[in-house]
Design a protein around this motif. Sequence first.
Motif, PDB file in Angstrom:
ATOM      1  N   LEU A  10      -9.902  25.387 105.458  1.00 37.97           N
ATOM      2  CA  LEU A  10      -8.603  24.882 104.905  1.00 37.97           C
ATOM      3  C   LEU A  10      -7.562  25.927 105.693  1.00 37.97           C
ATOM      4  O   LEU A  10      -6.220  25.451 106.020  1.00 37.97           O
ATOM      5  CB  LEU A  10      -8.563  24.765 103.538  1.00 37.97           C
ATOM      6  CG  LEU A  10      -9.351  23.656 102.829  1.00 37.97           C
ATOM      7  CD1 LEU A  10      -9.545  23.672 101.495  1.00 37.97           C
ATOM      8  CD2 LEU A  10      -8.436  22.294 103.111  1.00 37.97           C
ATOM      9  N   LEU A  11      -7.754  27.019 105.502  1.00 35.35           N
ATOM     10  CA  LEU A  11      -7.038  28.008 105.965  1.00 35.35           C
ATOM     11  C   LEU A  11      -6.722  28.032 107.681  1.00 35.35           C
ATOM     12  O   LEU A  11      -5.758  28.093 107.979  1.00 35.35           O
ATOM     13  CB  LEU A  11      -7.204  29.549 105.583  1.00 35.35           C
ATOM     14  CG  LEU A  11      -7.240  30.043 104.494  1.00 35.35           C
ATOM     15  CD1 LEU A  11      -8.011  31.424 103.918  1.00 35.35           C
ATOM     16  CD2 LEU A  11      -5.672  30.165 104.047  1.00 35.35           C
ATOM     17  N   HIS A  12      -7.854  27.714 108.295  1.00 37.22           N
ATOM     18  CA  HIS A  12      -7.919  27.791 109.697  1.00 37.22           C
ATOM     19  C   HIS A  12      -7.018  26.326 109.960  1.00 37.22           C
ATOM     20  O   HIS A  12      -6.323  26.373 111.014  1.00 37.22           O
ATOM     21  CB  HIS A  12      -9.416  27.440 110.111  1.00 37.22           C
ATOM     22  CG  HIS A  12      -9.511  27.109 111.606  1.00 37.22           C
ATOM     23  ND1 HIS A  12      -9.542  26.117 112.037  1.00 37.22           N
ATOM     24  CD2 HIS A  12      -9.714  28.032 112.698  1.00 37.22           C
ATOM     25  CE1 HIS A  12      -9.716  25.827 113.528  1.00 37.22           C
ATOM     26  NE2 HIS A  12      -9.711  27.378 113.795  1.00 37.22           N
ATOM     27  N   HIS A  13      -7.335  25.390 109.453  1.00 37.89           N
ATOM     28  CA  HIS A  13      -6.666  24.131 109.740  1.00 37.89           C
ATOM     29  C   HIS A  13      -5.225  24.170 109.423  1.00 37.89           C
ATOM     30  O   HIS A  13      -4.407  23.559 110.078  1.00 37.89           O
ATOM     31  CB  HIS A  13      -7.440  22.925 108.991  1.00 37.89           C
ATOM     32  CG  HIS A  13      -8.698  22.610 109.611  1.00 37.89           C
ATOM     33  ND1 HIS A  13      -9.293  23.169 110.602  1.00 37.89           N
ATOM     34  CD2 HIS A  13      -9.664  21.707 109.351  1.00 37.89           C
ATOM     35  CE1 HIS A  13     -10.556  22.981 110.968  1.00 37.89           C
ATOM     36  NE2 HIS A  13     -10.561  21.812 110.001  1.00 37.89           N
ATOM     37  N   GLY A  14      -4.822  24.784 108.286  1.00 38.20           N
ATOM     38  CA  GLY A  14      -3.713  25.120 107.737  1.00 38.20           C
ATOM     39  C   GLY A  14      -2.750  25.660 108.806  1.00 38.20           C
ATOM     40  O   GLY A  14      -1.585  25.369 109.122  1.00 38.20           O
ATOM     41  N   ARG A  15      -3.336  26.910 109.565  1.00 43.25           N
ATOM     42  CA  ARG A  15      -2.537  27.393 110.488  1.00 43.25           C
ATOM     43  C   ARG A  15      -2.333  26.666 111.803  1.00 43.25           C
ATOM     44  O   ARG A  15      -1.304  26.988 112.301  1.00 43.25           O
ATOM     45  CB  ARG A  15      -3.623  29.020 111.159  1.00 43.25           C
ATOM     46  CG  ARG A  15      -3.369  29.837 109.929  1.00 43.25           C
ATOM     47  CD  ARG A  15      -3.735  31.220 110.521  1.00 43.25           C
ATOM     48  NE  ARG A  15      -5.485  31.193 110.901  1.00 43.25           N
ATOM     49  CZ  ARG A  15      -6.233  31.645 110.067  1.00 43.25           C
ATOM     50  NH1 ARG A  15      -5.854  32.029 108.921  1.00 43.25           N
ATOM     51  NH2 ARG A  15      -7.490  31.579 110.439  1.00 43.25           N
ATOM     52  N   LYS A  16      -3.152  25.811 112.105  1.00 43.23           N
ATOM     53  CA  LYS A  16      -2.952  24.902 113.175  1.00 43.23           C
ATOM     54  C   LYS A  16      -1.860  23.870 113.080  1.00 43.23           C
ATOM     55  O   LYS A  16      -1.204  23.509 113.773  1.00 43.23           O
ATOM     56  CB  LYS A  16      -4.402  24.051 113.461  1.00 43.23           C
ATOM     57  CG  LYS A  16      -5.567  24.890 113.644  1.00 43.23           C
ATOM     58  CD  LYS A  16      -5.673  25.444 115.189  1.00 43.23           C
ATOM     59  CE  LYS A  16      -6.820  26.228 115.656  1.00 43.23           C
ATOM     60  NZ  LYS A  16      -6.707  26.713 116.931  1.00 43.23           N
ATOM     61  N   LEU A  17      -1.838  23.455 111.742  1.00 42.19           N
ATOM     62  CA  LEU A  17      -0.833  22.447 111.345  1.00 42.19           C
ATOM     63  C   LEU A  17       0.429  22.938 111.368  1.00 42.19           C
ATOM     64  O   LEU A  17       1.650  22.170 111.718  1.00 42.19           O
ATOM     65  CB  LEU A  17      -1.107  21.787 109.975  1.00 42.19           C
ATOM     66  CG  LEU A  17      -2.464  20.893 109.981  1.00 42.19           C
ATOM     67  CD1 LEU A  17      -2.702  20.725 108.445  1.00 42.19           C
ATOM     68  CD2 LEU A  17      -1.932  19.574 110.698  1.00 42.19           C
ATOM     69  N   THR A 159      -8.509  16.899 117.516  1.00 41.25           N
ATOM     70  CA  THR A 159      -8.832  17.573 118.651  1.00 41.25           C
ATOM     71  C   THR A 159      -7.561  17.798 119.169  1.00 41.25           C
ATOM     72  O   THR A 159      -7.328  19.014 119.789  1.00 41.25           O
ATOM     73  CB  THR A 159      -9.584  17.044 119.751  1.00 41.25           C
ATOM     74  OG1 THR A 159      -9.272  15.610 119.997  1.00 41.25           O
ATOM     75  CG2 THR A 159     -10.992  17.069 119.225  1.00 41.25           C
ATOM     76  N   LYS A 160      -6.453  17.021 119.243  1.00 40.72           N
ATOM     77  CA  LYS A 160      -5.161  17.310 119.823  1.00 40.72           C
ATOM     78  C   LYS A 160      -4.240  18.430 118.780  1.00 40.72           C
ATOM     79  O   LYS A 160      -3.657  19.302 119.157  1.00 40.72           O
ATOM     80  CB  LYS A 160      -4.104  15.943 119.687  1.00 40.72           C
ATOM     81  CG  LYS A 160      -4.578  14.873 120.742  1.00 40.72           C
ATOM     82  CD  LYS A 160      -3.795  13.639 120.582  1.00 40.72           C
ATOM     83  CE  LYS A 160      -4.218  12.701 121.599  1.00 40.72           C
ATOM     84  NZ  LYS A 160      -3.263  11.529 121.478  1.00 40.72           N
ATOM     85  N   ILE A 161      -4.286  18.393 117.644  1.00 40.26           N
ATOM     86  CA  ILE A 161      -3.962  19.529 116.593  1.00 40.26           C
ATOM     87  C   ILE A 161      -4.800  20.696 116.845  1.00 40.26           C
ATOM     88  O   ILE A 161      -4.328  21.746 116.961  1.00 40.26           O
ATOM     89  CB  ILE A 161      -4.419  19.069 114.931  1.00 40.26           C
ATOM     90  CG1 ILE A 161      -3.224  17.973 115.047  1.00 40.26           C
ATOM     91  CG2 ILE A 161      -3.861  20.307 114.216  1.00 40.26           C
ATOM     92  CD1 ILE A 161      -3.304  17.371 113.458  1.00 40.26           C
ATOM     93  N   GLY A 162      -5.986  20.592 117.132  1.00 40.66           N
ATOM     94  CA  GLY A 162      -6.734  21.949 117.434  1.00 40.66           C
ATOM     95  C   GLY A 162      -7.776  22.566 116.253  1.00 40.66           C
ATOM     96  O   GLY A 162      -8.134  23.619 116.399  1.00 40.66           O
ATOM     97  N   PHE A 177     -16.898  21.068 119.724  1.00 38.34           N
ATOM     98  CA  PHE A 177     -17.411  22.637 119.454  1.00 38.34           C
ATOM     99  C   PHE A 177     -16.070  23.212 118.687  1.00 38.34           C
ATOM    100  O   PHE A 177     -14.952  22.916 118.781  1.00 38.34           O
ATOM    101  CB  PHE A 177     -17.881  23.244 120.589  1.00 38.34           C
ATOM    102  CG  PHE A 177     -16.918  23.599 121.582  1.00 38.34           C
ATOM    103  CD1 PHE A 177     -16.427  25.011 121.662  1.00 38.34           C
ATOM    104  CD2 PHE A 177     -16.272  22.773 122.601  1.00 38.34           C
ATOM    105  CE1 PHE A 177     -15.583  25.320 122.766  1.00 38.34           C
ATOM    106  CE2 PHE A 177     -15.480  22.844 123.382  1.00 38.34           C
ATOM    107  CZ  PHE A 177     -15.163  24.246 123.451  1.00 38.34           C
ATOM    108  N   ASN A 178     -16.265  24.413 118.267  1.00 37.11           N
ATOM    109  CA  ASN A 178     -15.287  25.095 117.996  1.00 37.11           C
ATOM    110  C   ASN A 178     -15.384  26.684 118.191  1.00 37.11           C
ATOM    111  O   ASN A 178     -16.389  27.120 118.451  1.00 37.11           O
ATOM    112  CB  ASN A 178     -14.447  25.247 116.551  1.00 37.11           C
ATOM    113  CG  ASN A 178     -15.638  25.552 115.390  1.00 37.11           C
ATOM    114  OD1 ASN A 178     -16.347  26.717 115.744  1.00 37.11           O
ATOM    115  ND2 ASN A 178     -15.747  24.631 114.518  1.00 37.11           N
ATOM    116  N   GLY A 179     -14.384  27.681 117.972  1.00 37.80           N
ATOM    117  CA  GLY A 179     -14.464  29.132 118.294  1.00 37.80           C
ATOM    118  C   GLY A 179     -15.151  29.883 117.601  1.00 37.80           C
ATOM    119  O   GLY A 179     -15.445  31.112 117.714  1.00 37.80           O
TER     120      GLY A 179
END
Length: 417
Positions: A10-17, A159-162, A177-179
């Motif tokens: 959630l933190l990872h995706h929140g930073r992307k958003l 994938t577009k958002i990252g 895949f991811n980092g």
Amino acid sequence: MDKKTQGAWLLHHGRKLQATTNQDFDAIAFAGKSGTLLSAISAERQGVVTQPRLEALARANHISPRTEMPAIITELARQRLVMPGNGGVEVLGLTGHSVLEHTARIFDESEHEAHEDAVIVVSEIASENPTTDRAVTELVSDQLKLSSKQMGDTLELATKIGFFDSEPISAQERLLFNGNLFRRDEARKVNAILSSLKPGEASQLREVNQKLQETGCLPLDAVTRILGQELFSRLHSIGLFDVSVVGNDQGKNHFVTRPAAFSKFSNSIADDAFDLAKALVASLTYGMTVSSYYRGRIQMVSALMNKLINGHSVGPATAIGSDYQALELKGVVAVSPADGGMFTMKLLKPEVGRLALAVIEDGDITAESVSHIPGARITEYVVPESNREVQRKNATEAVKINARNLLQEIRTGGLKR
């Protein structure tokens, strides 16, 4: 998936958003920002955060004090994690893991849609091994009652958002895949990559891995001198290396570490969710090797860190007032003025200090590791994920094709088909 891992995603995706204007993942964005602010204002012991400090920490973490912070504080108060009062908030004593669990709870208790659950589930699957959009659609669509079209739209947008990366492997199928790929089961995945490289490239990769095991971190240009830019770009783009940036008023300096350097002591994304230990390692390495004696150069890092971890303050020293600003903005340390223009420092998150010290003591981090940092204060720390995004965005088509081949090798365990 446990709640700590869910909270980390959630933190990872929140930073992307935060870098987009997308509104399709609103519950993830709110939970992510709530967890980020909670981490910044909390310490291992219960304490009070004044209103000016609360607003400053919110701004430093890209949260608007006027439009976003009030709703987050209201939610944190509902969760009984903070108690608003006159002039600030009282915050419960929290560890990093408990912050992640509370972040997951905020998301679970919110009104959110199935596609938001889907991107969290897929992120975890894709961090274990590269998979395909077809495979995760079959696995997740039934579980979350999403149609194939809904899953397809969700994966394309994600994938577009990252949230995770993708590479085409046919006209109808993409590899996901991811980092975080090399935080778990690193040895098998590296061996799979070695089997697909030319003999000279494999030898160069072994040399870099050995140096990183010995020193903990290396300047980026030292690594690219061995690997060459093209091979490094391939390996960095799939997550084999982490590149962190330490910034100050004389420029930015890039460092290379292996995800395994931290996963040796903590084996999940949950322990690395905030990248706080990496920021602390970078700042301490600077203090050990670059900062002058007269400013307060660190000479006995183990003694200093153990004192901080045990809850004591260190200083006074002039350097403390400037060398740890990036950590202050993340709520890792608290810096207080002392006499004569000097400052003292206290560690607010001992678990971050314990992980950073373990990495420093395990690898012989010497002056060679940071010889290119100018003697100026550290005011900025850029996390590895952001640097990998830039790498992938700027990769040539040849690099992307080679990266896809490397991912296929990881996925099949290096077995020749």
